[in-house]
Design a protein around this motif. Structure first.
Motif, PDB file in Angstrom:
ATOM      1  N   LEU A  55      -1.080  26.387  45.196  1.00 18.01           N
ATOM      2  CA  LEU A  55      -0.115  26.490  46.300  1.00 18.01           C
ATOM      3  C   LEU A  55      -0.599  27.489  47.348  1.00 18.01           C
ATOM      4  CD1 LEU A  55       3.376  26.455  44.526  1.00 18.01           C
ATOM      5  CD2 LEU A  55       2.480  24.737  46.109  1.00 18.01           C
ATOM      6  N   ILE A  56      -1.117  28.613  46.864  1.00 17.83           N
ATOM      7  CA  ILE A  56      -1.629  29.634  47.783  1.00 17.83           C
ATOM      8  C   ILE A  56      -2.790  29.086  48.606  1.00 17.83           C
ATOM      9  CG2 ILE A  56      -2.797  31.870  47.888  1.00 17.83           C
ATOM     10  CD1 ILE A  56      -1.180  32.664  45.378  1.00 17.83           C
ATOM     11  N   LEU A  57      -3.605  28.241  47.955  1.00 24.47           N
ATOM     12  CA  LEU A  57      -4.748  27.638  48.644  1.00 24.47           C
ATOM     13  C   LEU A  57      -4.337  26.479  49.540  1.00 24.47           C
ATOM     14  CD1 LEU A  57      -7.348  27.606  45.706  1.00 24.47           C
ATOM     15  CD2 LEU A  57      -7.323  29.146  47.689  1.00 24.47           C
ATOM     16  N   GLY A  58      -3.041  26.114  49.514  1.00 21.63           N
ATOM     17  CA  GLY A  58      -2.560  25.023  50.350  1.00 21.63           C
ATOM     18  C   GLY A  58      -2.724  23.647  49.735  1.00 21.63           C
ATOM     19  N   GLU A  59      -3.113  23.587  48.475  1.00 23.01           N
ATOM     20  CA  GLU A  59      -3.296  22.300  47.792  1.00 23.01           C
ATOM     21  C   GLU A  59      -1.987  21.902  47.115  1.00 23.01           C
ATOM     22  OE1 GLU A  59      -5.919  20.558  48.127  1.00 23.01           O
ATOM     23  OE2 GLU A  59      -7.195  22.052  49.093  1.00 23.01           O
ATOM     24  N   TYR A  60      -1.009  21.469  47.935  1.00 24.10           N
ATOM     25  CA  TYR A  60       0.332  21.223  47.418  1.00 24.10           C
ATOM     26  C   TYR A  60       0.376  20.036  46.461  1.00 24.10           C
ATOM     27  CZ  TYR A  60       1.289  24.277  51.369  1.00 24.10           C
ATOM     28  OH  TYR A  60       1.272  25.322  52.249  1.00 24.10           O
ATOM     29  N   ARG A  61      -0.368  18.965  46.803  1.00 23.57           N
ATOM     30  CA  ARG A  61      -0.365  17.788  45.941  1.00 23.57           C
ATOM     31  C   ARG A  61      -0.944  18.109  44.565  1.00 23.57           C
ATOM     32  NH1 ARG A  61      -3.856  14.904  48.490  1.00 23.57           N
ATOM     33  NH2 ARG A  61      -5.566  15.313  47.035  1.00 23.57           N
ATOM     34  N   ASP A  62      -2.068  18.830  44.558  1.00 24.96           N
ATOM     35  CA  ASP A  62      -2.693  19.171  43.283  1.00 24.96           C
ATOM     36  C   ASP A  62      -1.855  20.187  42.501  1.00 24.96           C
ATOM     37  OD1 ASP A  62      -4.785  17.463  43.717  1.00 24.96           O
ATOM     38  OD2 ASP A  62      -6.065  18.988  44.646  1.00 24.96           O
ATOM     39  N   ALA A  63      -1.153  21.060  43.222  1.00 24.95           N
ATOM     40  CA  ALA A  63      -0.266  22.009  42.550  1.00 24.95           C
ATOM     41  C   ALA A  63       0.854  21.263  41.829  1.00 24.95           C
ATOM     42  CB  ALA A  63       0.324  22.996  43.551  1.00 24.95           C
ATOM     43  N   LYS A 246      -9.259  23.586  40.240  1.00 29.04           N
ATOM     44  CA  LYS A 246      -9.009  22.156  40.007  1.00 29.04           C
ATOM     45  C   LYS A 246      -9.675  21.677  38.726  1.00 29.04           C
ATOM     46  CE  LYS A 246      -8.185  20.542  44.708  1.00 29.04           C
ATOM     47  NZ  LYS A 246      -8.561  19.568  45.742  1.00 29.04           N
ATOM     48  N   ASN A 247     -10.909  22.116  38.533  1.00 28.37           N
ATOM     49  CA  ASN A 247     -11.609  21.705  37.318  1.00 28.37           C
ATOM     50  C   ASN A 247     -10.960  22.299  36.068  1.00 28.37           C
ATOM     51  OD1 ASN A 247     -13.473  20.189  38.723  1.00 28.37           O
ATOM     52  ND2 ASN A 247     -14.994  21.833  38.869  1.00 28.37           N
ATOM     53  N   ALA A 248     -10.423  23.519  36.215  1.00 24.11           N
ATOM     54  CA  ALA A 248      -9.746  24.137  35.078  1.00 24.11           C
ATOM     55  C   ALA A 248      -8.516  23.325  34.681  1.00 24.11           C
ATOM     56  CB  ALA A 248      -9.351  25.572  35.418  1.00 24.11           C
ATOM     57  N   VAL A 249      -7.787  22.813  35.698  1.00 23.79           N
ATOM     58  CA  VAL A 249      -6.623  21.969  35.411  1.00 23.79           C
ATOM     59  C   VAL A 249      -7.047  20.738  34.620  1.00 23.79           C
ATOM     60  CG1 VAL A 249      -4.829  20.508  36.432  1.00 23.79           C
ATOM     61  CG2 VAL A 249      -5.314  22.770  37.409  1.00 23.79           C
ATOM     62  N   PRO A 632      -6.448  16.398  39.953  1.00 23.19           N
ATOM     63  CA  PRO A 632      -5.268  16.674  39.120  1.00 23.19           C
ATOM     64  C   PRO A 632      -4.227  15.556  39.161  1.00 23.19           C
ATOM     65  CG  PRO A 632      -5.951  18.685  40.205  1.00 23.19           C
ATOM     66  CD  PRO A 632      -6.830  17.594  40.751  1.00 23.19           C
ATOM     67  N   MET A 633      -3.962  14.970  40.351  1.00 22.61           N
ATOM     68  CA  MET A 633      -2.958  13.910  40.430  1.00 22.61           C
ATOM     69  C   MET A 633      -3.425  12.663  39.688  1.00 22.61           C
ATOM     70  SD  MET A 633       0.023  13.093  41.346  1.00 22.61           S
ATOM     71  CE  MET A 633       0.558  14.253  42.605  1.00 22.61           C
ATOM     72  N   GLN A 634      -4.719  12.377  39.744  1.00 23.38           N
ATOM     73  CA  GLN A 634      -5.244  11.235  39.003  1.00 23.38           C
ATOM     74  C   GLN A 634      -5.107  11.456  37.497  1.00 23.38           C
ATOM     75  OE1 GLN A 634      -9.215  11.225  40.657  1.00 23.38           O
ATOM     76  NE2 GLN A 634      -8.734   9.529  42.046  1.00 23.38           N
ATOM     77  N   THR A 810      -4.169   9.587  44.724  1.00 22.77           N
ATOM     78  CA  THR A 810      -5.474   9.272  45.307  1.00 22.77           C
ATOM     79  C   THR A 810      -6.168   8.165  44.524  1.00 22.77           C
ATOM     80  OG1 THR A 810      -6.457  11.052  44.001  1.00 22.77           O
ATOM     81  CG2 THR A 810      -5.766  11.570  46.244  1.00 22.77           C
ATOM     82  N   LEU A 811      -5.615   6.951  44.593  1.00 23.29           N
ATOM     83  CA  LEU A 811      -6.202   5.796  43.919  1.00 23.29           C
ATOM     84  C   LEU A 811      -6.975   4.955  44.922  1.00 23.29           C
ATOM     85  CD1 LEU A 811      -3.175   4.640  41.707  1.00 23.29           C
ATOM     86  CD2 LEU A 811      -5.053   6.149  41.072  1.00 23.29           C
TER      87      LEU A 811
END
Length: 874
Positions: A55-63, A246-249, A632-634, A810-811
């Motif tokens: 969220l801090i990084l602005g990656e709302y979808r991945d958050a 992201k990779n950690a998720v 993460p969403m995938q 993201t399909l």
């Protein structure tokens, strides 16, 4: 001394001062505990922290992707458990312990939470003391304190002796005045001194912990390697940090974080279903324990018979026996059902009682010293083995056998040649006796007995009847009930005469045990356990308390003694014995469902482990670029359609199967080869689609948003992306970015379809689908598989036509020929995998897993089967 007890005003004063037994029995978790335990797990906290960084990084979808599934799990689990709690609490309320107290000079029944200081409590046989106090009156009151002290003998209580909570009345009755409750009781102080409570894990939870720890170690190692790789390959620390998070998720998805949640939900659902069938679970592990039961030990009373006793006949060896029976029945304080049947037959009378010995299951006799026709006489009544050594005649054995062969209970009536009932130390004695009569008592056979026992036998369970009655009587009742099977009988005397291997062999081979004392029952159950049997014990009386605690599953009747209900794992509501075999089958169904869930769930986790290793570590290092398995969403979408939806339905649809021992080795024997072969196919497709894109064979026109956000790393603007790749405009972006997008999405689609197709491996409706020759009758799992395939197709179609959804999920929709190619790969994989699993040449996995599990967890696993729901830990 007349006991008047407290007045209403005195009770109110004590309540106002807080002198009330405020300790509530724990029948289920509190709502707060349910929410906290479901929310604040170590894995959840890690993912919430990563979501916050995104969220801090602005990656709302991945958050949202990193935390969405967890939040959904928390909501669903909390709602399910709360519903289950309300239902189970309503049923448990009916069985809350109650006590008889004297208030306003009248005996009244109150809930245990209503006990106040100085209350006078009455104890009857079978009652468990719920608080501490001082004995005020004792009418041959004997308490069993073995739950506190470990000593097996009973303790005779006199005026001013202490009564301890946790002990229970074996015989006689008495009154005691409360002086301690809650944390002030002897039992609470004993447990709190240098010890703490720890909730016990069930065997399945221990197995789940084992594989979770293994995968957690794998995930930590992979994460460490990927941190190093991303720092080395990315000079821009902000991009490196984004990739690491992201990779950690993704890597954390290797860990089966939701398995514990699934187990809890499955158990709660099963507990509700069992409650609806008339079975209350008092122990969270009872659901699972039921699935392992292969021997059911039971007293005949309440199981084979209804315990509705009536007088049948009597053989008298001298005149006037009827009057002696009448006098004894009215004189004794042991007013059990046998005595009530005799009073019903011979009537009531006044008797001058001078002394008596109350009946207990250990003694198996009672005695009364009374005035009879102006003489001081002591009369004994009891079982033949207990009195036979002092009888003046033995020919009564023929009469006993005659009655026993008809399924009748027999008791002897004898008069003592000396009147004393106790020796100089105050211990009960049996003097020389003159036999007066053999009395036959009839017990009604339950009408559903045959049907109930058939369910046990048809599910591969052995039945052993352990009774205080003559074994011939029990055998005859089996014949009357037309229960099939060979029967081997043995008496308590015969069992005592054996030792060592011979004794153990008799316990294993015999299935009717008669004239058994409480210690016999405990010995039988412990021997069966030592030989690897998983034992359920059904009992209702004080004499069953030790055996109920010794068994892996203790089952008590609702009408049974409070002490028996207190130590039991399960209570049969309305004394409905026919509900027990249904629950045993339900237990097998639940664990079978969990095994199926574990197969699918762990297969997916090992797929992640293998593919992270092959793609994000090996191939990424070889290609000298940062590759990602999924966004993460995938990963969340993959989890939802391949496992998430199925898992919640698998327990409901499962069919009961026989499962011996730990299920984890067998699960790994399925999950690891499935994951390995699936990963090999997936990595092959990844490399193929990557190269097809690089050489220009596969061309997909991505829009600006897709180029920015579908690739790894993501960018906020075109300028930022162009700067990263060192180009001037978007048309010059290297093909490696689109190649990585195509390759990752081909891998994703293959993994999703292959994961869904495993449903028919786990629950095949035809032998064509079966991997072990077994099939299920329920077609719903197969229908679900088809619906999930349709859902995936719809998701790809909708995302392809709705730009708004492209920003959420993201399909990538491939051209038809490439999509069909992936589907063909799934079909080929499925047939190859089916053949591999059928051949079962990978049994080495089971052996390795079993050895590892045995070495690391077996001791904990076995203790989990045998300990109580709450254990104390140093």
């Amino acid at each position: 001394m007349e006991l008047k007890g407290l007045t209403d005003a005195e009770v109110k004063e004590r309540k106002d001062r807080g002198e009330i037994n405020s300790v509530e029995p724990i029948v289920s978790r509190s709502y707060k505990d349910i929410f906290v335990k479901n929310t604040f797990t170590p894995f959840n906290l890690i993912l919430f922290a990563m979501g916050a960084v995104l969220l801090i990084l602005g990656e709302y979808r991945d958050a949202f992707a990193a935390t969405g599934i967890i939040i959904m799990n928390i909501i669903v689990a909390t709602i399910q458990e709360s519903k289950a709690k309300r239902r189970l609490d309503q049923i448990a309320l009916l069985l809350r312990p109650k006590v008889t107290v004297i208030r306003n000079a009248t005996e009244v029944i109150v809930d245990q939470a209503e006990i106040v200081k100085d209350d006078i409590i009455k104890l009857n046989p079978g009652d468990q003391a719920l608080v501490d106090g001082i004995t005020l009156e004792s009418d041959y009151l004997e308490m069993d304190e073995s739950l506190l002290t470990g000593e097996s003998h009973t303790v005779r209580k006199h005026v001013q002796d202490r009564i301890y909570s946790g002990s229970y009345c074996v015989t006689g009755f008495g009154y005691y005045q409360v002086d301690a409750f809650g944390d002030s009781t002897f039992a609470s102080k004993m447990l709190s001194s240098a010890k703490k409570y720890k909730a016990k894990k069930t065997p399945l939870q221990i197995e789940t912990t084992a594989v979770t720890e293994l995968l957690m170690i794998v995930a930590v190692v992979f994460m460490f390697l990927m941190v190093i790789i991303n720092i080395i390959k990315n000079s821009d620390l902000s991009i490196a940090l984004e990739l690491i998070i992201k990779n950690a998720v993704i890597v954390l998805d290797i860990v089966p974080i939701a398995l514990f949640l699934l187990i809890v939900i499955a158990y709660m659902i099963s507990a509700i279903r069992m409650a609806n069938k008339g079975v209350l679970l008092q122990n969270s592990s009872a659901v699972e324990s039921l699935s392992h039961v292969d021997v059911v030990c039971m007293d005949k009373t309440g199981t084979i018979t209804t315990n509705k006793l009536v007088y049948n006949d009597m053989v008298a060896y001298r005149d006037g026996c009827e009057e002696i029976v009448k006098a004894f029945a009215n004189a004794t304080g042991s007013k059990n059902r046998t005595i009530e049947a005799l009073i019903e037959k011979f009537g009531k009378t006044e008797v001058n009682v001078k002394d008596e010995i109350r009946f207990s299951s250990d003694r198996k006799y009672s005695a009364v010293r009374m005035e009879l026709d102006g003489k001081d006489v002591s009369v004994y009544m009891g079982a033949y083995p207990s009195l036979s050594s002092k009888l003046d005649r033995k020919e009564c054995k023929d009469d006993i056998e005659m009655y026993s062969s008809k399924g009748l209970r027999t008791i002897l009536l004898a008069v003592a040649k000396t009147p004393d009932l106790y020796d100089s130390n105050g211990d009960p004695i049996i003097p020389d006796l003159e036999l007066l009569a053999v009395i036959a008592i009839e017990d009604e056979v339950r009408p559903d007995c045959r049907e109930t026992i058939d369910v046990f036998l048809n599910n591969g369970m052995d039945i052993k009847v352990i009774s205080g009655d003559d074994p011939v009587t029990v055998n005859s009742l089996f014949e009357i009930a037309k229960i099939p099977g060979e029967r081997k009988i043995i008496s308590g005397e015969e069992l005592d005469a054996l030792s060592g291997d011979a004794k153990e062999k008799a316990i294993l081979e015999c299935n009717i045990f008669g004239r058994m004392k409480p210690d016999h029952k405990e010995k039988i159950i412990n021997t069966l356990k030592n030989y690897g049997k998983y034992v359920a014990m059904v009992g209702d009386g004080v004499n069953d308390v030790k055996s109920l605690k010794a068994a892996q599953v203790g089952v008590a009747l609702e009408s049974g003694a409070g002490a028996a209900r207190g130590v039991a794992d399960i209570v049969l509501l309305n004394d409905d014995f026919s509900a027990l075999p249904k629950s045993l089958v339900e237990g097998k169904r639940t664990v079978s469902g969990m095994r199926n869930i574990l197969r699918l769930y762990l297969a997916r986790n090992f797929v992640f482990a293998f593919m992270v290793f092959f793609i994000m570590i090996v191939i990424s290092t070889i290609m000298d670029s940062s590759l990602s398995l999924f966004q993460p969403m995938q990963a969340s979408f993959y989890a939802l359609v391949s496992v998430g939806i199925v898992a919640f339905l698998m327990t409901i649809w499962a069919e009961p199967t026989e499962i011996k021992g730990a299920i984890l080795p067998g699960v790994l024997n399925y999950a690891i080869p499935v994951a390995l072969v699936l990963s090999i196919f997936a990595v092959g497709l990844y490399i193929m689609f990557y190269n097809l894109t690089l050489n220009g064979t596969l061309v997909i026109d991505f829009n600006e948003f897709q180029l920015l956000h579908y690739g790894i790393p993501e960018f906020d603007t075109v300028e930022e992306m162009c700067k990263h790749y060192g180009v001037d405009n978007i048309q010059d972006i290297p093909l490696s970015r689109t190649a990585e997008i195509n390759a990752r999405n081909a891998l994703l689609l293959f993994a999703i379809l292959a994961g869904i197709s495993q449903i028919v491996f786990v629950m095949p409706i035809r032998k064509f689908f079966s991997i072990d020759g077994k099939t299920v009758k329920d077609v719903k799992p197969t229908i679900l598989m088809c619906l999930l395939f349709a859902f995936v197709a719809l998701a790809y179609w909708v995302v392809d036509t709705q730009p708004l959804l492209q920003k959420l999920i993201t399909l990538v929709s491939f051209p038809l020929e490439y999509a069909l190619g992936i589907i063909v790969a799934v079909v080929v994989w499925w047939f190859i995998m089916r053949q591999i699993l059928r051949m079962n040449k990978h049994g080495i996995i089971t052996k390795i897993a079993q050895k590892w599990f045995d070495n690391k967890y077996r001791k904990l696993y076995m203790s989990a089967k045998e300990e109580d729901d709450v254990q104390v830990e140093d």
